[in-house]
Design a protein around this motif. Structure first.
Motif, PDB file in Angstrom:
ATOM      1  N   THR A   1     -15.526  50.271  33.574  1.00  0.00           N
ATOM      2  CA  THR A   1     -16.270  51.507  33.787  1.00  0.00           C
ATOM      3  C   THR A   1     -16.325  52.333  32.500  1.00  0.00           C
ATOM      4  O   THR A   1     -15.342  52.416  31.763  1.00  0.00           O
TER       5      THR A   1
ATOM      6  N   VAL B   1     -22.251  57.189  35.671  1.00  0.00           N
ATOM      7  CA  VAL B   1     -21.262  58.149  36.166  1.00  0.00           C
ATOM      8  C   VAL B   1     -20.662  58.955  35.015  1.00  0.00           C
ATOM      9  O   VAL B   1     -20.497  58.472  33.899  1.00  0.00           O
ATOM     10  N   GLY B   2     -20.358  60.214  35.330  1.00  0.00           N
ATOM     11  CA  GLY B   2     -19.671  61.124  34.409  1.00  0.00           C
ATOM     12  C   GLY B   2     -18.856  62.086  35.259  1.00  0.00           C
ATOM     13  O   GLY B   2     -19.298  63.163  35.602  1.00  0.00           O
ATOM     14  N   GLY B   3     -17.662  61.664  35.637  1.00  0.00           N
ATOM     15  CA  GLY B   3     -16.906  62.288  36.721  1.00  0.00           C
ATOM     16  C   GLY B   3     -16.585  63.759  36.545  1.00  0.00           C
ATOM     17  O   GLY B   3     -16.360  64.463  37.516  1.00  0.00           O
TER      18      GLY B   3
ATOM     19  N   ASP C   1     -17.212  56.253  31.520  1.00  0.00           N
ATOM     20  CA  ASP C   1     -17.391  57.569  32.140  1.00  0.00           C
ATOM     21  C   ASP C   1     -17.919  58.546  31.099  1.00  0.00           C
ATOM     22  O   ASP C   1     -17.334  58.706  30.028  1.00  0.00           O
TER      23      ASP C   1
ATOM     24  N   GLN D   1     -14.178  56.407  27.669  1.00  0.00           N
ATOM     25  CA  GLN D   1     -14.227  57.722  28.296  1.00  0.00           C
ATOM     26  C   GLN D   1     -14.758  58.754  27.310  1.00  0.00           C
ATOM     27  O   GLN D   1     -14.232  58.877  26.208  1.00  0.00           O
TER      28      GLN D   1
ATOM     29  N   VAL E   1     -11.406  52.146  33.582  1.00  0.00           N
ATOM     30  CA  VAL E   1     -12.240  52.842  32.590  1.00  0.00           C
ATOM     31  C   VAL E   1     -11.916  52.302  31.195  1.00  0.00           C
ATOM     32  O   VAL E   1     -10.771  52.383  30.742  1.00  0.00           O
TER      33      VAL E   1
ATOM     34  N   ASP F   1     -21.743  63.388  38.669  1.00  0.00           N
ATOM     35  CA  ASP F   1     -20.358  63.863  38.532  1.00  0.00           C
ATOM     36  C   ASP F   1     -19.719  64.031  39.907  1.00  0.00           C
ATOM     37  O   ASP F   1     -20.357  63.816  40.941  1.00  0.00           O
TER      38      ASP F   1
ATOM     39  N   HIS G   1     -23.541  64.611  33.238  1.00  0.00           N
ATOM     40  CA  HIS G   1     -22.769  64.861  34.456  1.00  0.00           C
ATOM     41  C   HIS G   1     -23.480  65.906  35.294  1.00  0.00           C
ATOM     42  O   HIS G   1     -23.860  66.959  34.798  1.00  0.00           O
TER      43      HIS G   1
ATOM     44  N   ALA H   1      -9.337  59.570  38.085  1.00  0.00           N
ATOM     45  CA  ALA H   1     -10.013  58.423  37.463  1.00  0.00           C
ATOM     46  C   ALA H   1      -9.534  57.065  37.976  1.00  0.00           C
ATOM     47  O   ALA H   1     -10.202  56.056  37.763  1.00  0.00           O
TER      48      ALA H   1
ATOM     49  N   TYR I   1     -11.996  54.855  40.724  1.00  0.00           N
ATOM     50  CA  TYR I   1     -13.289  54.187  40.495  1.00  0.00           C
ATOM     51  C   TYR I   1     -13.491  52.895  41.288  1.00  0.00           C
ATOM     52  O   TYR I   1     -14.592  52.649  41.806  1.00  0.00           O
TER      53      TYR I   1
ATOM     54  N   ALA J   1     -26.064  60.699  34.859  1.00  0.00           N
ATOM     55  CA  ALA J   1     -24.732  60.344  35.364  1.00  0.00           C
ATOM     56  C   ALA J   1     -24.305  61.337  36.441  1.00  0.00           C
ATOM     57  O   ALA J   1     -24.338  62.548  36.238  1.00  0.00           O
TER      58      ALA J   1
END
Ligand SMILES: [Zn+2]
Length: 344
Positions: free
Chosen positions: A22, A281-283, A24, A62, A59, A245, A214, A298, A301, A243
């Protein structure tokens, strides 16, 4: 088939499933460390995107945001941003991390790694107030590895208007100039916090894919920070990514609690509207204090990717959303890849 841990490792890890690497696009780990006086390693438990959690979540790359609170402007904002970059550099010099990615080739290398390796990081500026409108300061951050730049946070600054600006007018001449210079230096432009006029101007000024690092869809959650379908189409048309969030206030309306399935709904909506190649994705981990149930940090995921598979996304589609789309945009070869500062 992506290389993952052995069956033994999986057994030992219980519910872990590390097969989906992943990438992010937004977390505030080093900004939070500076703001709250925390050490990313010693105080790992305090970070939603701590190193152990990133690793458990698969991840491999990041985004580390350079986020300066709105209370700081000018020299103070610059000093705060330099401290964040210093913290990121110090953390990424340690062998528990995969290091700081400073160019497109580094992004591609990170994207080729299997889930479970020590995570790499890259610098993403969230709001350009530390640059004070200065091209020289932009160069300084580019030299230190900046890969992504959002011109504003929620409010206005030297570059233009954020999504909560009181009388939105778009980008300033300085903002447009910095955006062009950033692109020439191989930095990807991020539209996440811009208001609509500023977003339209950014898209007109941009020569390269633009991202929305995000946030969520206004179709599902009508708040100013989210993108309506027309704006989402315009960003996707540049070849960039949007992405999702995990801030509950961007996922479900009216302050209601958000669940993992609600995040999946945003990913699904954009996949249907824009195609899977535009979704990522961009949490926003460590930038949020309320969390989505099932996506608390994190390490969760794998549960998201399992839920996507259950909604009918193929393994290839999930790998694009999890990592491949970010790697395509951030890892695109540009003139600046020659590595010399003169190439800017
Ligand atoms: Zn943000």
């Amino acid at each position: 088939v992506v290389a993952g841990p052995s069956a033994d490792e999986r057994g030992a890890a219980g519910r872990r499933d590390l097969e989906i690497a992943t990438v992010d696009g937004h977390a505030d780990v080093f900004s939070k460390a500076i703001e709250e006086g925390l050490d990313y390693f010693v105080d790992a438990e305090r970070f939603q995107a701590s190193l152990p959690r990133l690793r458990r979540g698969g991840v491999v790359l990041q985004a580390a945001s350079i986020f300066v609170p709105a209370a700081f402007a000018g020299e103070e904002a610059l000093a705060f941003a330099r401290r964040i970059v210093g913290a990121a550099e110090a953390a990424c010099a340690r062998p528990e991390t995969g290091g700081l990615v400073r160019d497109a080739a580094g992004v591609r290398a990170a994207g080729a790694a299997p889930a479970g390796v020590p995570p790499r990081f890259f610098l993403a500026m969230e709001g350009a107030s530390p640059l004070c409108g200065s091209a020289t300061l932009l160069d300084e951050f580019v030299d230190r590895g900046l890969r992504m730049l959002g011109l504003t946070h929620n409010h206005d600054n030297e570059c233009g208007d954020g999504c909560f600006a009181k009388a939105p007018q778009g980008l300033t001449a300085v903002g447009k100039d910095l955006a062009r210079r950033a692109e020439r230096a191989g930095v990807v432009l991020d539209a996440a916090h811009l208001n609509r006029p500023a977003l339209a101007e950014l898209l007109r000024a941009a020569q390269q894919p633009v991202v929305y690092s995000h946030g969520g869809s206004r179709r599902l959650c009508d708040v100013p920070r989210n993108l309506d379908d027309d704006a989402a189409r315009a960003v996707a048309a540049t070849g960039g990514v949007l992405a999702v969030d995990f801030f509950p206030g961007h996922i479900v309306p009216g302050g209601a609690p958000a669940r993992l399935a609600d995040v999946v709904a945003h990913l699904e909506h954009w996949a249907e509207l824009l195609g899977v190649d535009a979704v990522a994705v961009g949490g926003d981990f460590d930038g949020i204090t309320t969390v989505v149930s099932g996506l608390e940090d994190a390490s969760t995921y794998p549960a998201l990717w399992k839920a996507m598979a259950e909604r009918g996304f193929t393994a290839e589609e999930i790998r694009k959303i999890a990592a491949g789309n970010w790697v395509r945009v951030l890892g695109a070869a540009r003139a600046s890849d020659s590595g010399s500062a003169a190439a800017r």
